[in-house]
Each structure stands twice: as structure tokens, then as C-alpha cells.
Design a protein around this motif. Structure first.
Motif, mmCIF file in Angstrom:
data_model
loop_
_atom_site.group_PDB
_atom_site.id
_atom_site.type_symbol
_atom_site.label_atom_id
_atom_site.label_comp_id
_atom_site.label_asym_id
_atom_site.label_seq_id
_atom_site.Cartn_x
_atom_site.Cartn_y
_atom_site.Cartn_z
ATOM 1 N N LYS A 192 14.015 0.474 -26.517
ATOM 2 C CA LYS A 192 12.707 1.007 -26.112
ATOM 3 C C LYS A 192 11.800 -0.145 -25.711
ATOM 4 N N PHE A 193 11.333 -0.109 -24.470
ATOM 5 C CA PHE A 193 10.438 -1.160 -24.001
ATOM 6 C C PHE A 193 8.998 -0.680 -24.070
ATOM 7 N N ILE A 194 8.087 -1.639 -24.001
ATOM 8 C CA ILE A 194 6.655 -1.351 -24.124
ATOM 9 C C ILE A 194 5.991 -1.573 -22.774
ATOM 10 N N LEU A 235 -0.066 -0.742 -28.804
ATOM 11 C CA LEU A 235 0.496 -0.382 -27.499
ATOM 12 C C LEU A 235 1.722 0.508 -27.651
ATOM 13 N N GLY A 236 2.531 0.212 -28.652
ATOM 14 C CA GLY A 236 3.747 0.986 -28.853
ATOM 15 C C GLY A 236 4.655 0.323 -29.872
ATOM 16 N N LYS A 237 5.735 1.047 -30.206
ATOM 17 C CA LYS A 237 6.725 0.551 -31.157
ATOM 18 C C LYS A 237 8.115 0.657 -30.545
ATOM 19 N N THR A 238 8.960 -0.264 -30.925
ATOM 20 C CA THR A 238 10.374 -0.126 -30.581
ATOM 21 C C THR A 238 11.024 0.862 -31.536
ATOM 22 N N GLU A 239 12.276 1.203 -31.254
ATOM 23 C CA GLU A 239 13.037 1.969 -32.233
ATOM 24 C C GLU A 239 13.433 1.069 -33.402
ATOM 25 N N ILE A 240 13.951 1.652 -34.458
ATOM 26 C CA ILE A 240 14.478 0.898 -35.594
ATOM 27 C C ILE A 240 15.957 0.628 -35.348
ATOM 28 N N LEU A 279 -7.908 -5.402 -10.037
ATOM 29 C CA LEU A 279 -6.553 -5.123 -9.584
ATOM 30 C C LEU A 279 -5.602 -5.222 -10.768
ATOM 31 N N LYS A 280 -4.667 -4.302 -10.847
ATOM 32 C CA LYS A 280 -3.755 -4.317 -11.980
ATOM 33 C C LYS A 280 -2.350 -3.993 -11.533
ATOM 34 N N SER A 281 -1.406 -4.386 -12.387
ATOM 35 C CA SER A 281 -0.004 -4.057 -12.205
ATOM 36 C C SER A 281 0.484 -3.410 -13.484
ATOM 37 N N ARG A 282 1.568 -2.678 -13.379
ATOM 38 C CA ARG A 282 2.173 -2.069 -14.561
ATOM 39 C C ARG A 282 3.398 -2.898 -14.917
ATOM 40 N N ILE A 283 3.463 -3.316 -16.173
ATOM 41 C CA ILE A 283 4.565 -4.166 -16.607
ATOM 42 C C ILE A 283 5.259 -3.550 -17.806
ATOM 43 N N ALA A 284 6.468 -4.011 -18.050
ATOM 44 C CA ALA A 284 7.242 -3.585 -19.214
ATOM 45 C C ALA A 284 7.689 -4.813 -19.989
ATOM 46 N N LEU A 285 7.629 -4.720 -21.312
ATOM 47 C CA LEU A 285 8.051 -5.796 -22.199
ATOM 48 C C LEU A 285 9.335 -5.371 -22.907
ATOM 49 N N TYR A 286 10.406 -6.141 -22.690
ATOM 50 C CA TYR A 286 11.697 -5.874 -23.294
ATOM 51 C C TYR A 286 11.882 -6.879 -24.434
ATOM 52 N N ILE A 287 12.114 -6.400 -25.631
ATOM 53 C CA ILE A 287 12.002 -7.231 -26.831
ATOM 54 C C ILE A 287 13.340 -7.396 -27.533
ATOM 55 N N MET A 303 20.982 -5.797 -50.495
ATOM 56 C CA MET A 303 22.350 -5.291 -50.448
ATOM 57 C C MET A 303 22.891 -5.154 -49.028
ATOM 58 N N SER A 304 22.016 -5.275 -48.046
ATOM 59 C CA SER A 304 22.452 -5.145 -46.652
ATOM 60 C C SER A 304 21.544 -6.006 -45.786
ATOM 61 N N LYS A 305 21.615 -5.788 -44.493
ATOM 62 C CA LYS A 305 20.737 -6.524 -43.589
ATOM 63 C C LYS A 305 19.490 -5.702 -43.290
ATOM 64 N N SER A 306 18.448 -6.394 -42.854
ATOM 65 C CA SER A 306 17.192 -5.723 -42.527
ATOM 66 C C SER A 306 17.370 -4.724 -41.390
ATOM 67 N N ASP A 307 16.470 -3.733 -41.376
ATOM 68 C CA ASP A 307 16.427 -2.713 -40.324
ATOM 69 C C ASP A 307 15.150 -2.943 -39.503
ATOM 70 N N PRO A 308 15.186 -3.828 -38.508
ATOM 71 C CA PRO A 308 13.946 -4.271 -37.861
ATOM 72 C C PRO A 308 13.365 -3.261 -36.876
ATOM 73 N N GLN A 309 12.062 -3.318 -36.770
ATOM 74 C CA GLN A 309 11.282 -2.590 -35.777
ATOM 75 C C GLN A 309 10.099 -3.475 -35.391
ATOM 76 N N VAL A 310 9.697 -3.434 -34.100
ATOM 77 C CA VAL A 310 8.582 -4.253 -33.627
ATOM 78 C C VAL A 310 7.438 -3.351 -33.195
ATOM 79 N N GLU A 311 6.258 -3.647 -33.710
ATOM 80 C CA GLU A 311 5.037 -3.008 -33.244
ATOM 81 C C GLU A 311 4.292 -3.988 -32.343
ATOM 82 N N VAL A 312 3.822 -3.500 -31.207
ATOM 83 C CA VAL A 312 3.122 -4.345 -30.242
ATOM 84 C C VAL A 312 1.675 -3.882 -30.140
#
Length: 537
Positions: free
Chosen positions: A61-63, A45-50, A4-12, A23-32
């Protein structure tokens, strides 16, 4: 059976990330990434936007991923500073989906670190929510008037049953798959079928406009079932009042069917209750009866390998199931009992049918590893005896449950045993009584016994009744035999899946039987979790 499974979303989100730009701040992106089952390899699984120039990003962008209650699903969050084609590693965190779900309000907070340097390089915040996948159920009762089958080749039998089929694709309503079959009725061409209960996703894949067919057959002993005819409709048409349908065979009308009762029940999910504040209280009950064999005997089910490399079946069951359930257990607490042995380390000189494994007045042991350690100590210092009684540990569970009804707590007892029980009537009576309460009982059978009584307690094929003929309110027992998951070519990790797969539905069914609905919570009020660092900046 498929898990049995469910579909979930991860908000990061991230907070106070280490700045890698001069010279500036980092431009982060998360890979899951998720660890693949079987191979142990990490798959993206996926990547967020930058998010540009932000050390406290909230990613839009959620995963999404599938969630299996009965599996241990490892996920890894890799945070990078991305500048064009270059990306610099900021930090990572690894956890399980169960840890996220088990976090307060399903908001997981952790440090981002390097692999060999545990100095924090910022905070990771992961909020989990369900994807809009239907958990609804339908209640359906129908009857039909069919053209009797009377030709000689079928011996005049009319033993009707019906099958529900659904189209696989709305754009191609000619391709149907079977989703349900009713029991057959005997000697009638005017059947009144018993009510059924089924998941909406089972019947129509959650799409109420998807074409479905009711196809009627006669069960032919020792032969090929005879086709009466079929009717086509949709769940939405039924909801809108379509109750009488014609039954056709080769474009000829051969009868009618009537939908006598239809209800669409909006079903909350297991995760909805965890999110609204319900917790899971977990306990173990371990068999110390002599039929297991003394630990110095080669064939003992309790034999402890001095090197620690070879685990006995009790050890494998404790660790395999425990690691799945531990993230859901309140503060990783387990009430652990032994039965059928003489706990000499507690000063006992006669068998006890329910003793606290830790030797203390309070049976709670914190942490699965400590449960495992205590088991090894206890088996080395306990005389194996008998007989095998379940009623005592079950009544201890019953007493605790009755005392804690004011708490939002569901109780799961895992019994690990090697053989048939000797107090079946008393055990059955206690389980029927427990079925009124927020309880699930999981029985893991080790060794080579046939476990006939355990299968009776599982009651998948019939309702469990007590000595007075009173039926259990719910099916709360799940039995599995360890032997089915051990040995050459078998997968012991599958044990935890089959042990736990019925529990989410058992939890939801209890809640609905008590008319308990999950409370609605808002993500915005996360400061109440005591984590001031994760509010938006």
C-alpha cells in the motif's frame, strides 16, 4: 493564483528493523504524517498494511499526497510493531518531500530512531513516483463563421471571442465551469483566432471524454457582452477527426466553427527530469548598493539584529527561499555573489559589480546556513556603494552555463535587490541571451521601490526583446516584491511559493525546446546507489 501541484505516491520499505517480539519477528506497519501548513500540526496522510513477521518489509500500500514545488512539506514516518490492538513503537524519521525528490533516483534512505535516542533501529526506504495525473498540453487554433450582430442596442459591433467550458462531472453534463477565454477580435463575424496552448487538465480535467463547450461572445464596450452561440464536443472526438461543428443558440443553428489545428502534446513533468538525473545548480546575487542604507542606520535594509531574533528582509529572503531550494541543490552547494559594494574584507577599495561573497576564487558555499553566516559577515565588512548593475553577475552566470552544457544541470539564480537597475539595456540583452540556455532567474525586490524595470524583465504580459529587437526564447524571469509578504497580517512563508512556482514549467519548457526527453529508470536496480542494505531479502 493557486499554487501549482503534482500528485505523488510514496512507496515504503524498511530494512533490518529492531525486533520487538520475543517469540517471533515484529509485524511492522508505517504511519505517514504531514505537517499542516499554517497550524504546524501533524495530520495523518495514510497507513501501510501490516506485514506479518518481517523485519525487512516491502509494503504494497502506497501513500499519495499533493506535492508543491514551492512549499516546504514536512513528512514523518512512524514505524510500529502491531499485534492486534496493541502497537509498539519501533522508530521514526522526519524529512521533507523535497529531500525525497532530491535523493538519488528519488530513493530516500534514512535511519529510524527514537525521539531522544539517535541509535538506529532500522532503515527506512522511501521511493517516490508520480501518480498518473496528466501533464499533457493541447495546441489549438480555430475559426468561426457567426451570424452578425446588427441590432441597435449593440451598435452593430462584432468583436468575437470564445470561452471553453468543461463539465464538472461526467455523470452530470449540464453543470459546466469556465476554463479558458480567448482575446477578442475586432469588427468581424468570421474570426480566425490565434493559436492557444493550454494544459489538458485545465481544459478537461485530464479526462478526454469529458464534455466541453466552445461558447462565442461579442465584446460590447461599456455594456454586457452579446452571446452568439455554442458548440459541444470532447477532446477525444477532436482527436478522432471532428473538425467542423455547428454553433447553436436556443436550438437554432447560427453558424459554424472549424478546428484548423489541434495537437495533443505528451508533456513530461519536472519530476521526470529530476528522476532521470538532471540536477539544479543554485546561486544567489545580493545587492550591496548604498541605497539600502548603512547597517548602523535604523531604516537600513541590511541592519543586523544583535540578538538574532529579528531578521532583515535580505535574511528572510535568503532563508525563506533557500530552505525550499536547498534539497534540490547539488550537494547543497550555492554560488553566492555580491554586487554594488566595496568588499573591504577582500582588500578592495573600490566598488565591485560582481564579487564572490566568500572571498575565494571559487564562489561555492556549501549549505544554506553557511550562506546565511557568510552574508552577515560580508555585510559587516563591505562598504555600500553603487550604482546597481545586473549585467556583471548575469554574465558570470552566462559564462558558467556555457562552460557546463555537457552536464545535466539546470541553473537558477536568485537576485535580491532593493531598487531599480541602472543598466537596463545591457541586462535585457543578457537575459535574452540566457533564455537560450537551461536557466531561470528569480528577482526578489526588498524595500519600498516600485520596481518598474523588474516587472518589465518579468515580461508576463509581453515578450522581452533585446536592443536589436530579438525576442527571448523563453520567459525565464520571475519577480516578486518582498513587501507584499511582510507586515501585519501577511505571510512571509508565501514568498517562497510565489518565487518558485514558475520554475517547474520553465524547466520543462526548456527541455522540450531542446527536444530533451527524460530517461526511463527502473527502481529494481537500486544496488547501483551503493546501498546494499535495501535490496530485498
Amino acid at each position: 493564483m493557486e499554487a501549482l501541484k503534482s500528485r505523488i505516491a510514496l512507496y515504503i520499505s524498511c530494512r533490518k528493523l529492531k525486533d520487538l517480539d520475543a517469540m517471533s519477528k515484529s509485524d511492522p506497519q508505517v504511519e505517514v504524517l504531514m505537517k499542516e501548513r499554517g497550524s504546524g500540526q501533524w495530520a495523518l496522510l495514510g497507513k501501510t498494511e501490516i506485514v506479518r513477521n518481517n523485519l525487512n518489509p516491502d509494503f504494497s500500500k502506497f501513500i499519495e499526497c499533493d506535492y508543491y514545488f514551492e512549499r516546504e512539506q514536512h513528512v514523518r514516518f512512524m514505524v510500529y510493531d502491531v499485534d492486534g490492538s496493541n502497537k509498539d513503537f519501533i522508530g521514526m524519521n522526519e524529512c521533507t518531500i523535497a529531500q525525497i525528490i532530491g535523493s538519488v533516483r528519488q530513493t530516500y534512505l534514512a535511519d529510524l530512531t527514537l525521539e531522544h535516542n539517535k541509535t538506529s533501529r532500522g532503515k527506512l526506504v522511501v521511493r517516490l513516483d508520480s501518480v498518473n495525473v496528466s501533464n499533457d498540453e493541447i495546441r489549438l487554433k480555430l475559426k468561426a463563421t457567426l451570424q452578425p450582430i446588427s441590432n441597435l442596442c449593440c451598435y452593430g459591433v462584432n468583436n468575437p471571442y470564445y470561452v471553453i467550458q468543461r463539465a464538472r462531472d461526467p455523470a452530470n453534463p449540464t453543470d459546466f465551469v469556465r476554463t479558458f477565454q480567448s482575446p477578442s477580435l475586432r469588427n468581424t463575424h468570421q474570426p480566425i483566432f490565434n493559436p492557444i496552448k493550454a494544459k489538458l487538465v485545465q481544459i478537461c480535467n485530464g479526462n478526454k471524454d469529458l464534455p466541453i463547450k466552445f461558447s462565442f461572445y461579442s465584446s460590447i464596450p461599456e455594456g454586457t457582452d452579446e452571446f452568439y452561440g455554442e458548440s459541444e464536443t470532447t477532446i477525444n472526438k477532436i482527436i478522432q477527426g471532428q473538425k467542423d461543428l455547428d454553433v447553436f443558440k436556443n436550438a437554432s443553428r447560427i453558424g459554424t466553427m472549424q478546428i484548423e489545428q489541434f495537437t495533443l502534446v505528451e508533456m513530461p513533468s519536472f519530476m521526470d527530469y529530476l528522476r532521470s538525473g538532471w540536477g539544479i545548480n543554485t546561486s544567489f546575487a545580493i545587492d550591496f548598493t548604498a541605497s539600502n542604507g548603512e547597517i548602523f542606520e535604523p531604516g537600513s535594509l541590511h541592519k543586523i539584529d544583535a540578538s538574532g531574533r529579528v531578521l532583515n528582509q535580505y535574511e528572510e529572503a535568503i532563508l525563506g527561499v533557500g530552505q525550499i531550494i536547498e534539497p534540490y541543490a547539488l550537494q547543497s552547494q550555492f554560488a553566492v555573489f555580491g554586487f554594488g559594494g566595496i568588499p573591504r574584507y577582500m582588500g578592495a577599495n573600490k566598488p565591485s559589480h560582481c564579487f564572490n561573497l566568500n572571498g575565494q576564487p571559487n564562489p561555492i558555499i556549501i549549505g544554506l546556513q553557511n550562506v546565511y553566516t557568510q552574508y552577515k559577515y560580508s555585510i559587516a565588512n563591505t562598504g555600500l556603494a553603487g550604482p546597481t548593475y545586473f549585467q556583471h553577475v548575469l554574465r558570470a552566470l552566462l559564462a558558467y552555463v556555457q562552460q557546463s552544457l555537457a552536464l545535466q544541470m539546470y541553473h537558477c539564480m536568485i537576485i535580491i535587490t532593493d531598487g531599480e537597475i541602472h543598466d537596463m539595456p545591457e541586462t535585457t540583452d543578457t537575459i535574452v541571451e540566457l533564455s537560450k540556455y537551461p536557466v531561470s532567474i528569480i528577482i526578489i525586490g526588498v524595500g519600498d521601490d516600485d520596481f518598474i524595470n523588474m516587472r518589465r524583465l518579468d515580461s508576463d504580459d509581453s515578450v522581452l526583446k533585446n536592443s536589436k529587437g530579438q525576442a527571448a526564447m523563453r520567459d525565464i524571469v520571475q519577480f516578486v516584491r518582498f513587501k507584499d509578504y511582510s507586515g501585519a497580517g501577511k505571510n512571509v512563508s508565501g514568498l517562497a511559493e510565489d518565487v518558485l512556482k514558475e520554475m517547474p514549467d520553465q524547466i520543462v519548457n526548456y527541455m522540450l525546446s531542446q527536444n530533451i526527453k527524460p530517461a526511463k529508470l527502473e527502481w529494481q536496480d537500486i544496488n547501483k546507489l551503493g546501498v546494499s542494505t535495501i535490496v530485498k531479502q
